[in-house]
Scaffold this active site. Structure first.
Site, PDB file in Angstrom:
ATOM      1  N   HIS A  26       0.844  -1.193   0.000  1.00  0.00           N
ATOM      2  CA  HIS A  26       0.000   0.000   0.000  1.00  0.00           C
ATOM      3  C   HIS A  26       0.878   1.242   0.000  1.00  0.00           C
ATOM      4  CE1 HIS A  26       0.438   1.695   4.109  1.00  0.00           C
ATOM      5  NE2 HIS A  26       0.706   0.447   4.460  1.00  0.00           N
ATOM      6  N   CYS A  27       0.331   2.326  -0.562  1.00  0.00           N
ATOM      7  CA  CYS A  27       1.015   3.613  -0.512  1.00  0.00           C
ATOM      8  C   CYS A  27       0.204   4.524   0.398  1.00  0.00           C
ATOM      9  CB  CYS A  27       1.207   4.198  -1.901  1.00  0.00           C
ATOM     10  SG  CYS A  27      -0.326   4.382  -2.837  1.00  0.00           S
ATOM     11  N   ILE A  28       0.158   5.803   0.097  1.00  0.00           N
ATOM     12  CA  ILE A  28      -0.506   6.740   0.990  1.00  0.00           C
ATOM     13  C   ILE A  28      -2.023   6.613   0.919  1.00  0.00           C
ATOM     14  CG2 ILE A  28      -0.824   9.202   1.503  1.00  0.00           C
ATOM     15  CD1 ILE A  28       1.994   9.639   0.457  1.00  0.00           C
ATOM     16  N   ARG A  30      -3.666   3.998  -1.427  1.00  0.00           N
ATOM     17  CA  ARG A  30      -4.156   2.857  -2.211  1.00  0.00           C
ATOM     18  C   ARG A  30      -3.654   1.515  -1.690  1.00  0.00           C
ATOM     19  NH1 ARG A  30      -2.830   5.147  -8.303  1.00  0.00           N
ATOM     20  NH2 ARG A  30      -2.692   7.307  -7.697  1.00  0.00           N
ATOM     21  N   VAL A  70      -5.767   4.285   4.557  1.00  0.00           N
ATOM     22  CA  VAL A  70      -5.433   3.016   3.916  1.00  0.00           C
ATOM     23  C   VAL A  70      -4.557   2.114   4.795  1.00  0.00           C
ATOM     24  CG1 VAL A  70      -3.401   3.879   2.672  1.00  0.00           C
ATOM     25  CG2 VAL A  70      -4.696   1.976   1.729  1.00  0.00           C
TER      26      VAL A  70
END
Length: 664
Positions: A26-28, A30, A70
């Site tokens: 995961h990123c910031i 998504r 997320v």
């Protein structure tokens, strides 16, 4: 499991189950799935989930856009999936992608795990520089030294962290990747240490961009020394080569001695190859890229900046901006600053200003409520919620933000805007734009660019953006025209639905639409659908309507029609009216857990019923004693087929009295 357990289960189920998941990062904003077969994923269902902004497919990844929370969703998804899968499956899956998608997947997989801590360390480093410039303390004080260590630690030993993350991506033992990173940071092997401790033996590639002084040899082979601390590209390639070495040795080394012989042979082969060949070639490749980029900038810095600013948000949408992260990091590490990618900084504030203008301009309550938090998120550097939730559905604001981002990028390119340290996002990046000597010229350019971008973006949106008209009706004689004005946008998950509120339709306008009345199925207190204690119903994702808090245990038919669905647990019933309106009556919240206890059906699936006919009896006291909420949603599941679904009831209602009005 946390508060997003239900969402996590729904996501896993609708991406094809855990057996269809090869990997997850995961990123910031998504969740980034690597799926074995993307055709098994239910895109529309996932997009419509409460808590999901949208779904994107790019770079070989199936990206579920969640928003700022997320990490919490990721934490609830991970226990549900088993990522310890056969490596052959993963390799076959990787080979099925094209080269470009594989490259993006590799880059994002390596850098995403450290982006958060990188931003944190960069912010500390930037603020430390700011406080020195403001004279709050000196660069010889203990406070400065400690904060500088916090800020510099990750960046000075970058190969250690990337060695670890790259090893996980290339399926090398993570500790082996960490050791490779440590070896590449070993002090006496750095070019600066070799240059300080000995004379030049000879020079290779003299007179070219690859000119290299040789201070020592490895068994007669010239060692082209580099300063690897803080670098990015070399360690990734060395770890990749080491992963191939480990796989090769695992095939031939006996199990009895494999535990220590495989890592030993991997290091003995991969490290010399890294120092003698891979490292220099990777550094030379970076030099070629830098030369090519600078040639474009030398032609026209303004044009180069405008292109970056214009296209950056498009790259963000598809997740392709990760492909430029190594260029950005490499520029700062090798040149001490980046002026190639930094024009994208204008896009962050263009997006924020457009969203702020929409907040002031729109009359749509839900859109207004979304705009302000997305504006705040944007100025802090996270623009994905604004892009997916507001700008893209409305189209024109997205185009405005891209164009103005290009204008701001051109301004930054013309004034050689630079960033000297990694870290920070949005307004927290400003300290990293103070020049190393403490001068503020570059910071002034940064602030001026933000001001110009935001003013233009805000003004352009205020002038050009309009809440779209829902419909225009003309009678047969052409003498009468009615415009029902309301924003097309309704919510993140339901942005294509047209909803006309009761306030927007006066009595004269109502007569021009076909109206259908839906009665209340129960006696009780009327509630706004958005106020009930179930997010799925309250969000309107399942359909528009209202809710009733029952005072009696009887459910009656709200209109003439057919019982289309009777749930086995009897807690919910679906019916289709004679006009085709599909209605769901859900008795209480989470009452499916009662498994039918306390409910009695008076009809069966397929029965034709008349308005006011008794459908279900339920034991109100029993259900409440079991701790379940009796709020009963009455929703139109095919709301998209109609112009409006309007709640028309007052505070109290009896069975059969009008609860909803359907406009068509």
């Amino acid at each position: 499991m946390g508060k997003y357990e239900n969402l996590a289960r729904e996501i896993v189920s609708n991406v094809g189950g855990r057996e269809n998941i090869s990997s997850l990062t995961h990123c910031i904003t998504r969740l980034r799935f690597k799926l074995k077969d993307e055709s098994k994923a239910n895109d529309d269902i996932i997009k419509d989930m409460e808590g999901v902004v949208t779904v994107m497919k790019s770079g070989g990844q199936y990206q579920v856009v969640i928003g700022n929370h997320v990490p919490e969703v990721y934490a609830d998804v991970m226990p549900l999936i088993d990522l310890e899968e056969d490596s052959t499956d993963k390799e076959d899956d990787a080979r099925s992608q094209n080269l470009f998608n594989r490259a993006i997947d590799v880059i994002s997989g390596i850098f995403q795990p450290i982006l958060g801590i990188m931003a944190a360390c960069g912010m500390v480093k930037g603020f430390n520089a700011l406080f020195i410039a403001l004279g709050l303390y000196s660069d010889t004080s203990g406070g400065y030294l400690v904060l500088n260590a916090i800020g510099d630690g990750l960046f000075n030993y970058m190969p250690l962290f990337l060695g670890y993350t790259a090893a996980k991506k290339f399926r090398l033992k993570p500790m082996l990747g960490l050791v490779i990173g440590a070896i590449m940071c070993y002090p006496t092997i750095q070019n600066s240490a070799l240059a300080a401790g000995g004379d030049v033996l000879y020079t290779l590639f003299r007179g070219t961009v690859f000119e290299s002084s040789v201070y020592t040899e490895f068994f007669g082979i010239p060692l082209i020394a580099m300063n690897y601390t803080g670098t990015v590209i070399p360690v990734i390639f060395v770890v990749y080569f080491a992963s191939k070495c480990e796989k090769f040795f695992n095939k031939f080394i006996p199990d009895l001695v494999k535990f220590f012989f495989v890592p030993m042979l991997t290091l003995v082969i991969a490290i010399p190859a890294g120092f003698l060949l891979i490292g220099p070639l990777a550094t030379f490749g970076s030099a070629i890229i830098a030369e090519a980029v600078m040639s474009v900038r030398n032609f026209s810095p303004m044009l180069a900046g405008a292109i970056v600013g214009l296209t950056w948000q498009v790259l963000v949408i598809f997740g392709l901006h990760w492909g430029f992260i190594p260029v950005y990091i490499n520029n700062i590490m090798t040149n001490g600053y980046d002026n190639v990618m930094m024009p994208f900084f204008a896009c962050t504030f263009a997006t924020s200003a457009v969203v702020l203008a929409i907040f002031f301009k729109t009359k749509n309550k839900q859109l207004k409520e979304m705009a302000l938090p997305n504006f705040i998120s944007g100025i802090f550097g996270v623009t994905e919620p604004a892009i997916y939730g507001i700008l893209l559905p409305l189209k024109k604001p997205f185009i405005i933000s891209c164009i103005v981002g290009g204008i701001g990028g051109g301004f930054y390119g013309a004034f050689n805007f630079r960033k000297f340290m990694m870290g920070g996002m949005g307004i927290f990046e400003f300290p990293a734009m103070i020049e190393p000597d403490g001068s503020m010229g570059n910071l002034i350019v940064a602030v001026a660019g933000v001001a110009i971008t935001m003013v233009i973006a805000f003004a352009a949106t205020m002038i050009l953006y309009r809440d779209k008209a829902v419909t225009e009706t003309v009678n047969k004689d052409g003498n009468e025209k009615v415009n029902a004005k309301e924003n097309v946008y309704d919510s993140v998950q339901d942005s294509r639905q047209i909803l006309v509120s009761a306030k927007a339709v006066n009595e004269e306008q109502k007569s021009m639409y076909k109206q259908m009345d839906i009665g209340s199925p129960v006696k009780g207190k009327v509630l706004k659908l958005e106020s009930i204690k179930d997010d799925a119903f309250a969000s309107g994702v399942l359909g528009k309507g209202a809710a009733v808090l029952p005072e009696e245990g009887n459910v009656f038919a709200p209109a003439n029609g057919v019982v289309s669905t009777l749930f086995p647990t009897l807690h919910a019933l679906g019916m289709e009216t004679e006009e085709g309106v599909e209605i769901l009556i859900h008795i209480g919240l989470d009452t499916v857990q009662l498994n039918g206890e306390g409910f009695e059906a008076m009809v069966k699936e397929g029965d034709r019923v008349q308005k006011g006919q008794l459908l279900i009896k339920f034991d109100k006291d029993f259900i409440e004693e079991k701790g379940f909420c009796l709020e009963t949603p009455v929703i139109v599941t095919n709301s998209d087929d109609y112009l409006g679904v309007i709640e028309v009831a007052g505070n109290q209602i009896n069975p059969g009295e009008n609860l909803l009005k359907i406009l068509r």
